[in-house]
Design an enzyme around this catalytic site. Structure first.
Site, short mmCIF file in Angstrom:
data_model
loop_
_atom_site.label_atom_id
_atom_site.label_comp_id
_atom_site.label_asym_id
_atom_site.label_seq_id
_atom_site.Cartn_x
_atom_site.Cartn_y
_atom_site.Cartn_z
N LYS A 22 0.83 -1.21 0.00
CA LYS A 22 0.00 0.00 0.00
C LYS A 22 0.87 1.26 0.00
CE LYS A 22 -1.69 1.64 4.07
NZ LYS A 22 -1.47 3.06 4.39
N ASN A 23 1.86 1.29 0.89
CA ASN A 23 2.61 2.54 1.05
C ASN A 23 3.62 2.78 -0.07
OD1 ASN A 23 1.08 3.08 3.25
ND2 ASN A 23 2.62 2.48 4.76
N ARG A 91 -4.79 10.79 4.45
CA ARG A 91 -3.58 11.55 4.71
C ARG A 91 -2.50 11.32 3.65
NH1 ARG A 91 0.49 12.82 6.70
NH2 ARG A 91 0.65 14.80 7.79
N CYS A 115 -4.38 12.88 12.90
CA CYS A 115 -5.24 11.71 12.87
C CYS A 115 -5.05 10.97 14.17
CB CYS A 115 -4.96 10.84 11.65
SG CYS A 115 -3.40 10.02 11.74
N ARG A 120 0.84 14.46 12.95
CA ARG A 120 1.21 14.27 11.55
C ARG A 120 1.32 15.57 10.75
NH1 ARG A 120 -1.24 8.84 9.21
NH2 ARG A 120 0.77 8.82 8.20
N PRO A 121 2.27 16.43 11.14
CA PRO A 121 2.47 17.68 10.41
C PRO A 121 3.11 17.44 9.03
CG PRO A 121 4.19 17.40 12.05
CD PRO A 121 3.25 16.24 12.23
N LEU A 124 7.98 19.34 7.04
CA LEU A 124 9.20 18.91 6.34
C LEU A 124 8.98 18.83 4.83
CD1 LEU A 124 10.34 16.16 8.89
CD2 LEU A 124 11.36 18.44 8.60
N ASP A 306 4.46 0.50 11.92
CA ASP A 306 3.26 -0.13 11.36
C ASP A 306 3.09 -1.59 11.79
OD1 ASP A 306 2.71 2.26 10.14
OD2 ASP A 306 3.41 1.66 8.15
N ILE A 328 7.88 6.78 16.75
CA ILE A 328 7.58 7.51 15.52
C ILE A 328 6.34 8.40 15.70
CG2 ILE A 328 7.12 7.31 13.02
CD1 ILE A 328 9.89 6.24 13.83
N ARG A 398 -8.72 -0.45 4.36
CA ARG A 398 -7.87 0.59 3.77
C ARG A 398 -6.51 0.01 3.39
NH1 ARG A 398 -6.32 4.47 7.65
NH2 ARG A 398 -4.89 4.84 5.96
N1 EPU Z 1 6.83 14.39 10.58
C1 EPU Z 1 7.09 15.71 10.86
N2 EPU Z 1 6.96 16.63 9.84
C2 EPU Z 1 6.63 16.27 8.58
C3 EPU Z 1 6.38 14.90 8.29
C4 EPU Z 1 6.51 13.99 9.32
O1 EPU Z 1 7.38 16.07 11.99
O2 EPU Z 1 6.55 17.13 7.72
C5 EPU Z 1 6.95 13.40 11.66
C6 EPU Z 1 5.63 12.65 11.90
O3 EPU Z 1 4.77 13.38 12.75
C7 EPU Z 1 6.12 11.37 12.51
C8 EPU Z 1 7.44 11.12 11.77
O4 EPU Z 1 7.83 12.39 11.25
O5 EPU Z 1 6.39 11.57 13.86
C9 EPU Z 1 7.39 10.12 10.66
O6 EPU Z 1 6.30 10.42 9.79
P1 EPU Z 1 6.37 10.12 8.23
O7 EPU Z 1 6.30 11.41 7.51
O8 EPU Z 1 7.50 9.22 7.92
O9 EPU Z 1 4.98 9.37 8.00
P2 EPU Z 1 4.15 9.42 6.67
O10 EPU Z 1 5.08 9.49 5.54
O11 EPU Z 1 3.07 10.42 6.78
C10 EPU Z 1 4.15 6.86 6.13
C11 EPU Z 1 3.14 5.77 6.03
C12 EPU Z 1 2.63 5.41 7.42
C13 EPU Z 1 3.82 4.98 8.28
C14 EPU Z 1 4.88 6.12 8.31
C15 EPU Z 1 6.13 5.75 9.07
C16 EPU Z 1 2.12 6.11 3.87
C17 EPU Z 1 0.90 6.42 3.08
N3 EPU Z 1 2.02 6.18 5.19
O12 EPU Z 1 3.46 7.98 6.68
O13 EPU Z 1 1.77 4.29 7.25
O14 EPU Z 1 3.39 4.71 9.59
O15 EPU Z 1 5.24 6.45 6.96
O16 EPU Z 1 6.72 4.62 8.54
O17 EPU Z 1 3.15 5.77 3.30
C18 EPU Z 1 0.07 2.80 7.82
O18 EPU Z 1 0.31 2.21 6.76
O19 EPU Z 1 -0.67 2.32 8.71
C19 EPU Z 1 0.68 4.10 8.07
C20 EPU Z 1 0.25 4.93 8.99
#
Ligand code: EPU
Length: 420
Positions: A22-23, A91, A115, A120-121, A124, A306, A328, A398
């Site tokens: 999925k990701n 998201r 969420c 989840r900001p 970055l 995850d 995380i 999902r």
């Molecule tokens: N973060 C920031 N600023 C940003 C982006 C992220 O502070 O601009 C922080 C987040 O708050 C978190 C950490 O960085 O504490 C890591 O977040 P990341 O951005 O890596 O998460 P994501 O890319 O939004 C993806 C997966 C998630 C998975 C995370 C971590 C997708 C669609 N989602 O989310 O998947 O948990 O990486 O590996 O790829 C799931 O599949 O259940 C799921 C939540």
């Protein structure tokens, strides 16, 4: 809302085919926005999140068609603004922003909220776009990035919890069509980022270093269509491996990528679970009694967040104390109170959950709160005595393709109750 009725206590046996990740597929679908030429994506899992990404792309002007597990997408003309409510619902749809910015030099997307698993900001992602020369404005719930020209630059994308997966993907996609060289430091190393880079390179991008913390992107003038097969889902693989261990069964995971699962396999071995490679498959069974194990989630190649909830479900069955620390996301323990309904003894202390395992679980009605929490409840239900009803399984749909069907194939007594 559908629910699952699980009669627990049956060891899982047999083979299960692992679906596409999925990701990985979500950003890869978004990447098709970078070219007017048709793209073909194979091994696409049938998931509501994938359907949803298809709807967003169609709304932006793409032609999207699905045949079996192959999606064809052609984005001849695209709009720079996505529907507010469509994007807000998922998201992961933030990853349309990078390709829109790359292709049109302008992207307007509703700001994703927090969420259930944390704030989840996207600071970055925006920092990376700014480093490429985009101007960012936030008005009326939308975030807008626009640039007369995008110029490659060096940037650091590490945050409080380390790297960002979708942030790295987003900036990498925008940078493929920027002028000059972009270097992302503290890039996410997840296999899904590597899969996206492989797809982008097949489209004519020049990306090196994906899978390491330093990714270099040399901008090109245009990208073309490509044909790509998505990697197997490492989180789905881990979930079935843990379900096999939790029910004291023996399961072969067909087409799994063991090389994406070192941290999980290592922890399962420590917990008394035998994980063997058999060619392209993985065979999982218990090796004697389960043993307690401490787990800390980390960016790749550490233990994945995850899989934290599923591992916790396993540790509730394991005699002794296991400490599970979430590094995380700040509030990814929603499954704790639901596991307690099945008789689990878990205490939360800051970022850690202290699991006093070994007491038998017994079935109860529980509520799924997010995707991976739901998977943990299904695992606990499969191992518990009696009947567990998992409500709100739309969360699990999902991210897990046909989970009830796949579990039934392994002998589980699980039934979907469809609410009319
Ligand atoms: N973060 C920031 N600023 C940003 C982006 C992220 O502070 O601009 C922080 C987040 O708050 C978190 C950490 O960085 O504490 C890591 O977040 P990341 O951005 O890596 O998460 P994501 O890319 O939004 C993806 C997966 C998630 C998975 C995370 C971590 C997708 C669609 N989602 O989310 O998947 O948990 O990486 O590996 O790829 C799931 O599949 O259940 C799921 C939540």
């Amino acid at each position: 809302m559908d629910s699952f009725l699980i009669k627990g206590g049956v060891p899982l046996h047999g083979e299960v085919a692992i679906s596409g990740a999925k990701n990985a597929v979500l950003p890869i679908m978004a990447a098709t926005l970078l070219t007017p030429e048709p793209c073909v994506i194979r091994r696409v899992p049938k998931l509501s999140d994938v359907r949803f990404m298809g709807q967003i792309l169609a709304w932006l002007g793409a032609k999207v068609s699905l045949e079996g597990d192959t999606v064809r997408i052609e984005c001849r003309k695209v709009k720079g603004q996505a529907d507010y409510d469509l994007v807000r619902k998922m998201r992961g749809s933030i990853c349309i922003m990078g390709p829109l910015l790359g292709r049109l030099r302008k992207a307007r997307v509703s700001l994703p909220g927090g969420c259930i698993i944390g704030a989840r900001p996207v600071n970055l992602h925006l920092k990376g776009f700014e480093a490429l020369g985009a101007k960012i404005t936030i008005t009326g719930g939308y975030v807008e990035a626009s640039a007369k020209r995008l110029s490659g630059s060096a940037m650091f994308l590490g945050g409080r919890s380390g790297s960002t997966v979708l942030g790295t993907a987003n900036v990498m996609m925008a940078a493929t069509l920027a002028e000059g060289i972009t270097v992302i430091e503290s890039a996410a190393c997840e296999p899904e980022v590597v899969d996206l880079a492989n797809f982008l390179n097949a489209m004519g991008a020049k990306i090196s270093g994906a899978g390491s913390p330093t990714v270099t992107i040399t901008g090109v003038k245009a990208l073309h269509g490509a044909d790509h097969e998505v990697i197997p889902d490492r989180i789905e693989t881990a979930t079935y491996a843990i379900a096999a261990a939790a029910t004291n069964g023996e399961v072969t995971l067909k087409g799994a990528r063991a090389d994406h699962l070192h941290a999980v396999v290592d922890k399962l071995r420590e917990a008394g679970v035998l994980v063997e490679r058999c060619g392209p498959d993985l065979k999982v069974r218990r090796h004697g009694r389960l043993k307690s194990a401490d787990v800390t989630t980390l960016p790749y190649s550490g233990f994945p967040t995850d899989v934290q909830a599923q591992m916790m479900a396993l540790m509730t069955l394991t005699p002794g104390i296991s400490i599970i620390t979430e590094r995380i996301f700040e509030s990814r323990f929603m499954h704790v109170s639901e596991l307690a309904r099945l008789g689990a003894d878990i205490e939360i202390e800051g970022p850690s959950a202290i699991v006093k395992g070994g007491k038998p679980l017994s079935g109860a009605p529980v509520m799924a709160s997010d995707l991976r929490a739901s998977a943990a409840l299904v695992i606990a239900g499969l191992a518990a005595r009696g009947t567990t009803q998992v409500n709100r399984v739309y969360h699990i749909d999902r991210g897990y393709e046909n989970i009830d069907g796949k579990l039934r194939q392994l002998g589980a007594r699980i039934q979907r109750i469809e609410e009319s």
